[in-house]
Design an enzyme around this catalytic site. Structure first.
Site, PDB file in Angstrom:
ATOM      1  N   ASN A 128       0.831  -1.200   0.000  1.00  0.00           N
ATOM      2  CA  ASN A 128       0.000   0.000   0.000  1.00  0.00           C
ATOM      3  C   ASN A 128       0.871   1.258   0.000  1.00  0.00           C
ATOM      4  O   ASN A 128       1.983   1.231   0.521  1.00  0.00           O
ATOM      5  CB  ASN A 128      -0.908   0.005   1.238  1.00  0.00           C
ATOM      6  CG  ASN A 128      -2.110  -0.895   1.085  1.00  0.00           C
ATOM      7  OD1 ASN A 128      -2.685  -0.988   0.012  1.00  0.00           O
ATOM      8  ND2 ASN A 128      -2.476  -1.575   2.160  1.00  0.00           N
ATOM      9  N   CYS A 152      -5.133  -7.514  -3.545  1.00  0.00           N
ATOM     10  CA  CYS A 152      -5.682  -7.091  -2.249  1.00  0.00           C
ATOM     11  C   CYS A 152      -6.807  -8.042  -1.878  1.00  0.00           C
ATOM     12  O   CYS A 152      -7.562  -8.501  -2.745  1.00  0.00           O
ATOM     13  CB  CYS A 152      -6.206  -5.661  -2.349  1.00  0.00           C
ATOM     14  SG  CYS A 152      -6.994  -5.043  -0.845  1.00  0.00           S
ATOM     15  N   HIS A 153      -6.961  -8.340  -0.588  1.00  0.00           N
ATOM     16  CA  HIS A 153      -7.984  -9.302  -0.164  1.00  0.00           C
ATOM     17  C   HIS A 153      -9.291  -8.660   0.264  1.00  0.00           C
ATOM     18  O   HIS A 153     -10.191  -9.354   0.745  1.00  0.00           O
ATOM     19  CB  HIS A 153      -7.436 -10.189   0.961  1.00  0.00           C
ATOM     20  CG  HIS A 153      -6.862  -9.426   2.108  1.00  0.00           C
ATOM     21  ND1 HIS A 153      -5.729  -9.828   2.763  1.00  0.00           N
ATOM     22  CD2 HIS A 153      -7.243  -8.282   2.718  1.00  0.00           C
ATOM     23  CE1 HIS A 153      -5.439  -8.990   3.731  1.00  0.00           C
ATOM     24  NE2 HIS A 153      -6.350  -8.048   3.725  1.00  0.00           N
ATOM     25  N   HIS A 190      -9.622  -0.526  -2.438  1.00  0.00           N
ATOM     26  CA  HIS A 190     -10.217  -0.092  -1.180  1.00  0.00           C
ATOM     27  C   HIS A 190     -11.473   0.767  -1.373  1.00  0.00           C
ATOM     28  O   HIS A 190     -12.082   1.190  -0.391  1.00  0.00           O
ATOM     29  CB  HIS A 190      -9.207   0.666  -0.300  1.00  0.00           C
ATOM     30  CG  HIS A 190      -8.156  -0.220   0.275  1.00  0.00           C
ATOM     31  ND1 HIS A 190      -7.017   0.279   0.888  1.00  0.00           N
ATOM     32  CD2 HIS A 190      -8.038  -1.573   0.319  1.00  0.00           C
ATOM     33  CE1 HIS A 190      -6.254  -0.727   1.288  1.00  0.00           C
ATOM     34  NE2 HIS A 190      -6.862  -1.863   0.959  1.00  0.00           N
TER      35      HIS A 190
END
Length: 495
Positions: free
Chosen positions: A171, A193-194, A230
């Site tokens: 990040n 990304c999870h 995100h």
């Protein structure tokens, strides 16, 4: 087959035929001393039979890389480890990258010298960022530190392993991935990304609760993903043909679906807690489902970090990650981190070999030996999102086959969500452009345009920016600080 036919077959010249895929690979791990991501990869590789090979761990903290290499080889000796891997720590990055088939990037600067300022200083100006790792004043500072380093990584991949697949976990993920392509446009880099798995898990729980199903595999939750890391959104969701938005609507009609929390209720709770209240609120207001944890959503939707803090944030069930937490989390002796490879190897803590839930190893297997896999990825936009400029890094689904990743067209976002996404994309592109020249004043334009910063007067925002730069100037060697008109004459910077 006759003996003559068999002889003819055996004598056929095969020199012009393609090679059979080789399942033996080399993985270069940059940031291989990591205490969380590296053990996860080691565990997943130990359970993999699709590929085998060596893992070269490079880290500026060579002792940390050596410790993880020892742990990786220790795991390989276990009876339940079915994979075939060898781990080595290397002191030179070039040695890790040379001949690599896959490169994993998972790095960060010392939070005690950087991240704590990203959180503390904006708080003094009234900006109550929940995470500070992706956007907001802290996220932009992290990007200013990270973009030059990841451009350097991109150039190193071009030199040492130009055809390698590069998985970036660092990040701010969008900016870091975008920097790799800025340096090396032909790089095969993917941001992973999870957070989207969180949305699938949430929907799977609704299926189990309302459709009386014992256990739902996340792979059965089909969703259409679109947005930026995100701040990703889902406008289609199905399980075995069932429209899951009908379940979401039903859930939100239940008495206990909407609730408020108090600071006291969250006092002893991890800052990674997720109660989905922000998710449901954004769904109500925009008619599309967010696909990230609430702690990230509140930073992209700054409505939730306005007012009396921490009460007005906590009411949504979200807890702020504090500067003190970040500093302690960096120090193993002070943190509550669950990964402790030395304790595992010494027998002071129980170790269980289990799937981490990450998809990197499955992706490696598919890209190496073939098959078909669908998952969400972060890639430059080549048309998968109609309403975002080409080249900007976006997050959508993609299909993986042997040596191929093809993003899936995701369609348009609702106008008001699209408007929010475009603001962030413009800031991403502005900051990458600024980093090319070390132009601090251009970087400040992206800073000033961030939705969190827009709550301040321009001169107040300038002072906060200068104070952040001053606190972290040793981590910004590629930026022309002395030539900046924005910083010139600032009391915070001159101090």
């Amino acid at each position: 087959m006759s003996s003559d036919q068999r002889l003819a077959t055996e004598s056929t010249d095969r020199s012009s035929l393609p090679d059979v895929p080789d399942e033996t690979v080399k993985i270069a791990y940059i940031g291989g001393g990591a205490r969380e991501w590296t053990p996860k990869l080691i565990g997943d590789l130990a359970l993999s039979t699709g590929i085998r090979g060596e893992v070269a761990l490079f880290d500026l903290d060579y002792e940390a890389a050596k410790r993880n290499a020892e742990f990786g080889n220790w795991v390989q000796e276990r009876d339940d480890a079915v994979g075939d891997w060898t781990y080595n720590a290397v002191e030179e990055r070039a040695d890790a990258l040379d001949g690599a088939d896959f490169v994993i990037l998972s790095t960060q600067f010392n939070p005690a010298e950087t991240f704590v300022h990203d959180l503390r200083i904006p708080r003094e100006y009234g900006i109550y960022g929940a995470v500070g790792a992706t956007i907001g004043p802290g996220g932009i500072m992290r990007a200013m530190r990270t973009i030059p380093v990841y451009k350097e990584f991109g150039n190193a991949v071009r030199e040492h392993c130009p055809d390698a697949w590069v998985f970036n976990y660092t990040n701010p993920l969008t900016w870091a991935t975008r920097a790799l392509y800025e340096a090396y446009p032909d790089i095969n880099a993917i941001g992973l990304c999870h957070e989207v798995f969180h949305a699938q898990d949430m929907l799977a729980n609704l299926v189990e609760e309302y459709m009386d199903v014992d256990e739902v595999d996340l792979d059965e939750i089909e969703i259409n993903v679109k947005g930026i890391n995100h701040y990703t959104w889902v406008d289609e969701a199905r399980w075995r043909g069932v429209d899951l938005f009908e379940l979401v609507d039903h859930h939100l009609e239940q008495e206990d679906a909407e609730r408020e929390f108090t600071p006291e209720e969250l006092e002893d709770v991890t800052p990674f807690v997720d109660n989905n209240q922000v998710t449901w609120e954004l769904y109500r207001r925009f008619g599309i489902l967010p696909a990230a944890g609430d702690r990230h959503l509140v930073e992209y939707g700054p409505w939730f970090i306005q007012g009396e803090m921490p009460d007005d944030l906590n009411r949504w069930g979200v807890k702020r990650t504090t500067a003190d937490y970040r500093a302690k989390h960096w120090n193993p002796s002070e943190s509550d981190q669950t990964t402790d490879v030395e304790a595992w190897m010494d027998g002071d803590a129980a170790f269980e070999l289990e799937d981490s839930g990450e998809v990197a190893v499955e992706m490696m297997e598919t890209l190496t030996v073939g098959g078909l896999m669908k998952t969400h990825v972060n890639l430059p936009n080549t048309g998968q999102m109609f309403d975002v400029e080409e080249g900007a890094v976006v997050e959508t689904n993609a299909v993986l086959t042997a040596d191929s990743v093809r993003p899936i067209t995701a369609g348009k976002l609702p106008r008001q969500v699209r408007n929010q996404i475009r603001t962030h994309v413009n800031n991403h592109e502005t900051l990458v452009e600024a980093a090319n020249e070390g132009d601090v004043d251009l970087a400040f334009r992206a800073f000033l345009n961030d939705p969190q910063v827009k709550t301040l007067q321009t001169e107040t925002a300038r002072e906060m920016f200068a104070e952040l730069i001053a606190a972290e100037r040793e981590y910004l060697p590629d930026w022309d600080l002395e030539g900046s008109a924005v910083l010139a004459g600032s009391d915070a910077f001159d101090a």
